[in-house]
Design a protein around this motif. Structure first.
Motif, PDB file in Angstrom:
ATOM      1  N   ALA A   1       0.750  -1.377  -0.079  1.00 42.31           N
ATOM      2  CA  ALA A   1       0.274   0.657   0.038  1.00 42.31           C
ATOM      3  C   ALA A   1       1.462   1.539   0.549  1.00 42.31           C
ATOM      4  O   ALA A   1       0.697   2.303  -0.582  1.00 42.31           O
ATOM      5  N   ASP A   2       2.321   1.301   0.621  1.00 46.59           N
ATOM      6  CA  ASP A   2       3.461   2.188   0.420  1.00 46.59           C
ATOM      7  C   ASP A   2       3.241   2.382  -0.317  1.00 46.59           C
ATOM      8  O   ASP A   2       3.493   3.189  -1.252  1.00 46.59           O
ATOM      9  N   GLU A   3       3.683   1.527  -1.525  1.00 50.09           N
ATOM     10  CA  GLU A   3       4.810   1.560  -2.496  1.00 50.09           C
ATOM     11  C   GLU A   3       3.680   1.844  -3.423  1.00 50.09           C
ATOM     12  O   GLU A   3       4.225   2.752  -3.922  1.00 50.09           O
ATOM     13  N   ILE A   4       2.399   2.111  -3.693  1.00 51.43           N
ATOM     14  CA  ILE A   4       1.653   2.526  -4.505  1.00 51.43           C
ATOM     15  C   ILE A   4       0.781   3.464  -3.836  1.00 51.43           C
ATOM     16  O   ILE A   4      -0.610   4.387  -4.459  1.00 51.43           O
ATOM     17  N   GLY A   5       0.897   4.138  -2.543  1.00 50.17           N
ATOM     18  CA  GLY A   5       0.553   5.322  -2.774  1.00 50.17           C
ATOM     19  C   GLY A   5      -0.600   5.401  -1.677  1.00 50.17           C
ATOM     20  O   GLY A   5      -1.886   6.217  -1.450  1.00 50.17           O
ATOM     21  N   SER A   6      -1.202   3.920  -1.415  1.00 46.49           N
ATOM     22  CA  SER A   6      -2.601   3.535  -0.829  1.00 46.49           C
ATOM     23  C   SER A   6      -2.415   3.423   0.323  1.00 46.49           C
ATOM     24  O   SER A   6      -1.720   3.689   1.292  1.00 46.49           O
ATOM     25  N   ARG A   7      -3.778   3.583   1.142  1.00 43.46           N
ATOM     26  CA  ARG A   7      -4.216   3.146   2.170  1.00 43.46           C
ATOM     27  C   ARG A   7      -5.150   2.144   2.192  1.00 43.46           C
ATOM     28  O   ARG A   7      -5.287   1.520   1.601  1.00 43.46           O
ATOM     29  N   ILE A   8      -4.853   1.430   3.979  1.00 41.00           N
ATOM     30  CA  ILE A   8      -5.189   0.018   4.147  1.00 41.00           C
ATOM     31  C   ILE A   8      -6.915  -0.181   4.513  1.00 41.00           C
ATOM     32  O   ILE A   8      -6.757   0.882   5.954  1.00 41.00           O
ATOM     33  N   ILE A   9      -7.616  -0.189   4.153  1.00 39.45           N
ATOM     34  CA  ILE A   9      -8.975  -0.147   4.906  1.00 39.45           C
ATOM     35  C   ILE A   9      -9.440  -1.490   5.072  1.00 39.45           C
ATOM     36  O   ILE A   9      -9.071  -2.081   4.349  1.00 39.45           O
ATOM     37  N   LEU A  10     -10.098  -1.674   6.882  1.00 36.44           N
ATOM     38  CA  LEU A  10     -10.705  -3.492   6.811  1.00 36.44           C
ATOM     39  C   LEU A  10     -11.874  -3.093   7.917  1.00 36.44           C
ATOM     40  O   LEU A  10     -12.148  -2.158   8.508  1.00 36.44           O
ATOM     41  N   GLU A  11     -12.139  -4.165   7.529  1.00 35.01           N
ATOM     42  CA  GLU A  11     -13.220  -4.596   9.211  1.00 35.01           C
ATOM     43  C   GLU A  11     -13.255  -5.981  10.055  1.00 35.01           C
ATOM     44  O   GLU A  11     -13.876  -6.733   8.467  1.00 35.01           O
ATOM     45  N   PRO A  12     -12.571  -5.542  11.185  1.00 30.69           N
ATOM     46  CA  PRO A  12     -12.366  -7.120  11.519  1.00 30.69           C
ATOM     47  C   PRO A  12     -13.670  -7.750  11.766  1.00 30.69           C
ATOM     48  O   PRO A  12     -14.634  -7.383  12.372  1.00 30.69           O
ATOM     49  N   SER A  13     -13.649  -8.776  11.417  1.00 26.15           N
ATOM     50  CA  SER A  13     -14.966  -9.732  11.945  1.00 26.15           C
ATOM     51  C   SER A  13     -14.757 -11.268  12.257  1.00 26.15           C
ATOM     52  O   SER A  13     -13.769 -11.851  12.449  1.00 26.15           O
ATOM     53  N   ASP A  14     -15.556 -11.725  13.198  1.00 26.56           N
ATOM     54  CA  ASP A  14     -15.574 -12.721  14.558  1.00 26.56           C
ATOM     55  C   ASP A  14     -16.232 -13.953  13.297  1.00 26.56           C
ATOM     56  O   ASP A  14     -15.912 -15.153  13.866  1.00 26.56           O
ATOM     57  N   SER A  15     -16.402 -14.543  12.410  1.00 29.12           N
ATOM     58  CA  SER A  15     -16.697 -15.110  12.050  1.00 29.12           C
ATOM     59  C   SER A  15     -15.614 -16.414  11.223  1.00 29.12           C
ATOM     60  O   SER A  15     -16.150 -17.208  11.736  1.00 29.12           O
ATOM     61  N   PHE A  16     -14.843 -16.170  11.389  1.00 32.67           N
ATOM     62  CA  PHE A  16     -13.966 -17.152  11.576  1.00 32.67           C
ATOM     63  C   PHE A  16     -13.283 -17.812  13.054  1.00 32.67           C
ATOM     64  O   PHE A  16     -12.837 -18.434  12.811  1.00 32.67           O
ATOM     65  N   GLY A  17     -14.178 -17.523  14.307  1.00 35.43           N
ATOM     66  CA  GLY A  17     -13.958 -17.940  15.394  1.00 35.43           C
ATOM     67  C   GLY A  17     -13.155 -16.641  16.082  1.00 35.43           C
ATOM     68  O   GLY A  17     -12.652 -16.487  17.320  1.00 35.43           O
ATOM     69  N   THR A  18     -12.191 -16.186  15.912  1.00 34.38           N
ATOM     70  CA  THR A  18     -11.348 -14.971  16.781  1.00 34.38           C
ATOM     71  C   THR A  18     -11.956 -13.496  16.744  1.00 34.38           C
ATOM     72  O   THR A  18     -13.030 -13.138  16.255  1.00 34.38           O
ATOM     73  N   PRO A  19     -12.689 -13.004  18.545  1.00 27.84           N
ATOM     74  CA  PRO A  19     -12.923 -12.424  18.930  1.00 27.84           C
ATOM     75  C   PRO A  19     -12.575 -10.757  18.447  1.00 27.84           C
ATOM     76  O   PRO A  19     -11.784 -10.624  18.272  1.00 27.84           O
ATOM     77  N   LYS A  20     -13.460 -10.135  17.774  1.00 29.28           N
ATOM     78  CA  LYS A  20     -13.464  -9.232  17.589  1.00 29.28           C
ATOM     79  C   LYS A  20     -12.362  -8.040  17.995  1.00 29.28           C
ATOM     80  O   LYS A  20     -11.491  -7.254  17.525  1.00 29.28           O
ATOM     81  N   THR A  21     -12.049  -7.992  19.844  1.00 33.81           N
ATOM     82  CA  THR A  21     -11.343  -6.973  20.011  1.00 33.81           C
ATOM     83  C   THR A  21     -10.041  -8.229  19.851  1.00 33.81           C
ATOM     84  O   THR A  21      -8.910  -7.531  19.751  1.00 33.81           O
TER      85      THR A  21
END
Length: 82
Positions: free
Chosen positions: A56-76
């Motif tokens: 992302a840094d190389e292309i001058g972008s930022r990263i967005i994401l949304e944590p999800s507990d759908s695989f079992g790991t708690p969002k926290t």
């Protein structure tokens, strides 16, 4: 280089993980990073995130994401990780 190329390279380097990113590069959206339980707590997830951030840094972008507990790991736990 597209985010998909980076994701494929990471999955080839670490067989068993799953990395999904969007087609859109600005901002780059991380859809999924999944590591099997036996591959966790070894720094692989951190390395995957580092490489995605570097790209992302190389292309001058930022990263967005949304944590999800759908695989079992708690969002926290995911929020602390990211």
């Amino acid at each position: 280089m597209s985010p998909h190329v980076i994701a494929r390279a990471l999955m080839e380097e670490y067989p068993g993980i799953f990395v999904e990113v969007s087609d859109i590069t600005h901002p780059m959206r991380v859809e999924t990073i999944h590591l099997p339980k036996h591959m966790r707590r070894q720094g692989i997830g951190s390395e995957v995130m580092r490489r995605l951030c570097d790209h992302a840094d190389e292309i001058g972008s930022r990263i967005i994401l949304e944590p999800s507990d759908s695989f079992g790991t708690p969002k926290t736990v995911l929020v602390q990780f990211y």
